[in-house]
Scaffold this motif. Structure first.
Motif, mmCIF file in Angstrom:
data_model
loop_
_atom_site.group_PDB
_atom_site.id
_atom_site.type_symbol
_atom_site.label_atom_id
_atom_site.label_comp_id
_atom_site.label_asym_id
_atom_site.label_seq_id
_atom_site.Cartn_x
_atom_site.Cartn_y
_atom_site.Cartn_z
ATOM 1 N N LEU A 24 -8.430 3.578 2.650
ATOM 2 C CA LEU A 24 -8.334 2.124 2.530
ATOM 3 C C LEU A 24 -7.228 1.562 3.425
ATOM 4 C CD1 LEU A 24 -8.827 1.605 -1.309
ATOM 5 C CD2 LEU A 24 -10.395 0.950 0.523
ATOM 6 N N VAL A 25 -6.119 2.262 3.506
ATOM 7 C CA VAL A 25 -5.016 1.817 4.380
ATOM 8 C C VAL A 25 -5.476 1.801 5.831
ATOM 9 C CG1 VAL A 25 -2.742 2.475 5.263
ATOM 10 C CG2 VAL A 25 -3.171 2.505 2.811
ATOM 11 N N SER A 26 -6.204 2.841 6.235
ATOM 12 C CA SER A 26 -6.712 2.909 7.602
ATOM 13 C C SER A 26 -7.720 1.788 7.876
ATOM 14 C CB SER A 26 -7.366 4.272 7.831
ATOM 15 O OG SER A 26 -7.961 4.330 9.083
ATOM 16 N N GLU A 27 -8.632 1.573 6.927
ATOM 17 C CA GLU A 27 -9.631 0.510 7.094
ATOM 18 C C GLU A 27 -8.954 -0.856 7.143
ATOM 19 O OE1 GLU A 27 -13.638 -1.241 4.888
ATOM 20 O OE2 GLU A 27 -12.403 0.242 3.865
ATOM 21 N N ASN A 28 -7.952 -1.060 6.303
ATOM 22 C CA ASN A 28 -7.218 -2.319 6.278
ATOM 23 C C ASN A 28 -6.548 -2.586 7.625
ATOM 24 O OD1 ASN A 28 -6.079 -4.666 5.190
ATOM 25 N ND2 ASN A 28 -4.268 -3.581 4.479
ATOM 26 N N ALA A 29 -5.930 -1.569 8.209
ATOM 27 C CA ALA A 29 -5.276 -1.728 9.514
ATOM 28 C C ALA A 29 -6.296 -2.084 10.585
ATOM 29 C CB ALA A 29 -4.532 -0.451 9.885
ATOM 30 N N ASP A 40 -7.697 13.097 -5.157
ATOM 31 C CA ASP A 40 -8.835 12.300 -4.689
ATOM 32 C C ASP A 40 -8.422 10.836 -4.504
ATOM 33 O OD1 ASP A 40 -11.594 12.002 -3.971
ATOM 34 O OD2 ASP A 40 -11.960 11.124 -5.959
ATOM 35 N N ALA A 41 -7.653 10.313 -5.450
ATOM 36 C CA ALA A 41 -7.174 8.927 -5.346
ATOM 37 C C ALA A 41 -6.305 8.745 -4.112
ATOM 38 C CB ALA A 41 -6.404 8.544 -6.603
ATOM 39 N N LYS A 42 -5.456 9.729 -3.832
ATOM 40 C CA LYS A 42 -4.583 9.633 -2.659
ATOM 41 C C LYS A 42 -5.402 9.591 -1.371
ATOM 42 C CE LYS A 42 -0.441 11.684 -0.686
ATOM 43 N NZ LYS A 42 0.573 12.740 -0.793
ATOM 44 N N LEU A 43 -6.458 10.403 -1.281
ATOM 45 C CA LEU A 43 -7.324 10.391 -0.091
ATOM 46 C C LEU A 43 -8.030 9.049 0.065
ATOM 47 C CD1 LEU A 43 -8.925 13.949 -0.255
ATOM 48 C CD2 LEU A 43 -7.274 13.108 1.420
ATOM 49 N N LYS A 44 -8.527 8.518 -1.044
ATOM 50 C CA LYS A 44 -9.223 7.227 -0.987
ATOM 51 C C LYS A 44 -8.274 6.106 -0.578
ATOM 52 C CE LYS A 44 -12.897 8.394 -4.216
ATOM 53 N NZ LYS A 44 -13.472 8.165 -5.537
ATOM 54 N N ILE A 45 -7.058 6.141 -1.073
ATOM 55 C CA ILE A 45 -6.075 5.118 -0.701
ATOM 56 C C ILE A 45 -5.729 5.223 0.781
ATOM 57 C CG2 ILE A 45 -3.679 4.400 -1.041
ATOM 58 C CD1 ILE A 45 -4.062 5.073 -4.025
ATOM 59 N N MET A 99 0.818 -1.190 0.000
ATOM 60 C CA MET A 99 0.000 0.000 0.000
ATOM 61 C C MET A 99 0.863 1.255 0.000
ATOM 62 S SD MET A 99 -3.118 0.082 -0.453
ATOM 63 C CE MET A 99 -4.655 -0.668 -0.110
ATOM 64 N N ALA A 100 1.989 1.210 0.710
ATOM 65 C CA ALA A 100 2.863 2.378 0.761
ATOM 66 C C ALA A 100 3.409 2.697 -0.624
ATOM 67 C CB ALA A 100 3.995 2.139 1.745
ATOM 68 N N ASP A 101 3.640 1.647 -1.443
ATOM 69 C CA ASP A 101 4.116 1.870 -2.809
ATOM 70 C C ASP A 101 3.091 2.637 -3.625
ATOM 71 O OD1 ASP A 101 6.443 0.538 -2.245
ATOM 72 O OD2 ASP A 101 5.748 -1.372 -3.035
ATOM 73 N N ILE A 102 1.821 2.334 -3.416
ATOM 74 C CA ILE A 102 0.758 3.029 -4.144
ATOM 75 C C ILE A 102 0.730 4.492 -3.744
ATOM 76 C CG2 ILE A 102 -1.733 3.179 -4.491
ATOM 77 C CD1 ILE A 102 -1.837 0.141 -4.152
#
Length: 117
Positions: free
Chosen positions: A51-56, A43-48, A1-4
């Motif tokens: 997603l990272v927060s939800e994944n954690a 917008d993509a950066k905010l959504k990602i 995810m950090a790569d994205i």
């Protein structure tokens, strides 16, 4: 995810550089497309990030459920069914039988069990 996130950040930086270069160009369509690209990337950066927060959060919940050591709950089948109390059985207590109250910390299911001496 950090790569994205790094990739999107790099793309935003490139879009910013293109905007600076575009200041010298009089083409309005180019400038509009560049502005749209910048907005979409932000917008993509905010959504990602969401997603990272939800994944954690989901990984933490999964770890709580899979590392539990109680008995399997008859209702939800998670290992979070634990003894909350033990007392002599009302009828067979004189013979040594006990009644245990169990409760699941995941779904809240409760049940009493008779324990033989």
């Amino acid at each position: 995810m950090a790569d994205i996130l790094t990739t999107v950040s790099t793309a935003i930086n490139l879009a910013t550089r293109l905007r600076e270069i575009g200041k010298n160009i009089e083409d309005a369509e180019f400038k509009n497309l560049l502005a749209d690209l910048s907005l979409e990337l932000a917008d993509a950066k905010l959504k990602i990030a969401d997603l990272v927060s939800e994944n954690a959060s989901l990984k933490e919940k999964l770890n709580e459920v899979t590392s539990a050591t109680g008995e399997r709950c008859p209702s939800c089948n998670n290992r979070t069914f634990k003894i909350i109390s033990t007392r002599p059985h009302p009828t067979f207590g004189d013979l040594g039988a006990k009644e245990r109250e169990y409760k699941c910390s995941t779904c809240g299911f409760e049940e009493s069990k008779l324990v033989d001496p």
